[in-house]
Structures are given as structure tokens and as C-alpha cells.
Design an enzyme around this catalytic site. Structure first.
Site, PDB file in Angstrom:
ATOM      1  N   GLU A 166       3.862  18.818 -51.812  1.00 39.36           N
ATOM      2  CA  GLU A 166       4.935  17.885 -51.531  1.00 39.36           C
ATOM      3  C   GLU A 166       6.072  18.643 -50.890  1.00 39.36           C
ATOM      4  O   GLU A 166       6.499  19.683 -51.381  1.00 39.36           O
ATOM      5  CB  GLU A 166       5.407  17.254 -52.842  1.00 39.36           C
ATOM      6  CG  GLU A 166       6.560  16.315 -52.677  1.00 39.36           C
ATOM      7  CD  GLU A 166       7.056  15.815 -54.025  1.00 39.36           C
ATOM      8  OE1 GLU A 166       8.253  15.987 -54.298  1.00 39.36           O
ATOM      9  OE2 GLU A 166       6.238  15.265 -54.783  1.00 39.36           O
ATOM     10  N   ASP A 191      17.246  11.544 -57.939  1.00 40.79           N
ATOM     11  CA  ASP A 191      17.140  12.987 -58.100  1.00 40.79           C
ATOM     12  C   ASP A 191      18.266  13.529 -58.967  1.00 40.79           C
ATOM     13  O   ASP A 191      19.423  13.157 -58.816  1.00 40.79           O
ATOM     14  CB  ASP A 191      17.172  13.673 -56.732  1.00 40.79           C
ATOM     15  CG  ASP A 191      15.987  13.284 -55.867  1.00 40.79           C
ATOM     16  OD1 ASP A 191      14.885  13.192 -56.428  1.00 40.79           O
ATOM     17  OD2 ASP A 191      16.163  13.077 -54.663  1.00 40.79           O
TER      18      ASP A 191
END
Length: 179
Positions: free
Chosen positions: A1, A12
């Protein structure tokens, strides 16, 4: 990723927010990320590569240009965390046309009706966000993850990867029994 940095990430935690800002201040952009993917692909044609990010930079790059460039670079999948299934038609069609898996997210609050919508345009694997909240906030509850995996797997044969709440090898080993 490989993360595509964005100035305003939503789910996040502080570490990833800081890495986004550091990357952006270092002039990292989609063009440079695709060059990185392309360079990697010259040496390694086997390891799957998934780009993860937000829709705004993709739109800024040009959605058609993004998918053509992503295919040419050699990426295999894409996660756009802020695109709901009700709005992903164009993205799904371009991903499919360019042989790029569109990896979707499900969460502990995703009910069966919502899951059906998500799975309609999901390919490659389903990314299960195992906690409520931001990344890095807390560890996943293995019992709750197991219940969710059982319910999800009733609706699909697609592989399910669990993220968020996996803080180290011990957490990964426990979750690996289920996902």
C-alpha cells in the site's frame, strides 16, 4: 500500500497526518508516486501495489489521466477512503476499464444493506476498518472483529483485510485467525 498524501485526511491519526504533511512539504504528488510505482514495477512484477488516498488529489490530477497513468505505472488497486458507494460510478467504471481493483471500506457501523452497496463496486479485497475512530487510536477487539468477519463473509467471497487497530505482531496474529 502506498499512500497518496493529502492535506486534509479524515480518518488518519496523528502519525499519518504528520507523514502526509511531511510528504506534501517535500513536494510529493501523484506524478511522483506513479513514478515510484513504475520504478518498482521494472524490478518486481509480482508484488501487488495498492494506492490509498482521497478523491480530491485524483480529481486535481484529472480522473481519466489518473486511471490511465495508474494502469501504465503498474498499480493493481486503489482505495479512495472518502468516496461513498452512491457516488463511485465513474470511478468504478474507470477502474474496471483500466483493470485496477477498487478496494472499498466497511466499518463496525456498516449494516447489511450498506454492505451490499459497498460490495457492488468492490474488487480485489474488502478493507475492514476494525475500530470506530481514527487510525492508531486503540486496538481492535478480536471478538467483535470475528463477529463482523462472519457477517461479512455471509455476503461475499471476496477476501477481507483488517486494518486500523492492529498495533503490532501480537494483534496481527490474533486477527489473522479471522480475516
Amino acid at each position: 500500500e502506498i499512500g497518496m498524501p493529502f492535506s486534509d485526511p479524515m480518518a488518519d491519526g496523528p502519525s499519518i497526518q504528520k507523514s502526509n504533511l511531511r510528504a506534501l512539504s517535500g513536494k510529493t504528488n501523484i506524478k511522483k508516486i506513479l513514478r515510484l510505482v513504475s520504478d518498482f514495477r521494472r524490478k518486481n512484477k509480482i508484488t501487488p501495489i495498492v494506492l490509498m488516498g482521497y478523491l480530491n488529489p485524483v480529481l486535481s490530477f484529472g480522473i481519466n489521466n489518473f486511471f490511465k497513468s495508474t494502469k501504465k505505472a503498474g498499480a493493481d488497486g486503489l482505495i479512495l477512503v472518502d468516496v461513498p458507494p452512491e457516488e463511485d460510478g465513474e470511478i468504478f467504471n474507470l477502474a474496471k476499464k483500466n483493470s485496477i481493483d477498487l478496494i472499498k471500506l466497511a466499518t463496525p457501523t456498516t449494516d447489511s444493506e450498506r454492505l451490499k452497496k459497498i460490495l457492488k463496486t468492490c474488487s480485489g479485497f474488502l478493507y475492514y476498518v476494525s475500530i470506530k475512530g481514527i487510525s492508531g487510536a486503540k486496538s481492535a477487539n478480536p471478538k467483535l472483529v470475528k463477529i463482523s468477519m462472519t457477517n461479512i463473509k455471509k455476503s461475499t467471497n471476496i477476501p477481507v483485510a483488517v486494518g486500523f487497530g492492529i498495533k503490532g505482531p501480537k494483534d496481527a496474529a490474533v486477527i489473522a485467525n479471522t480475516a
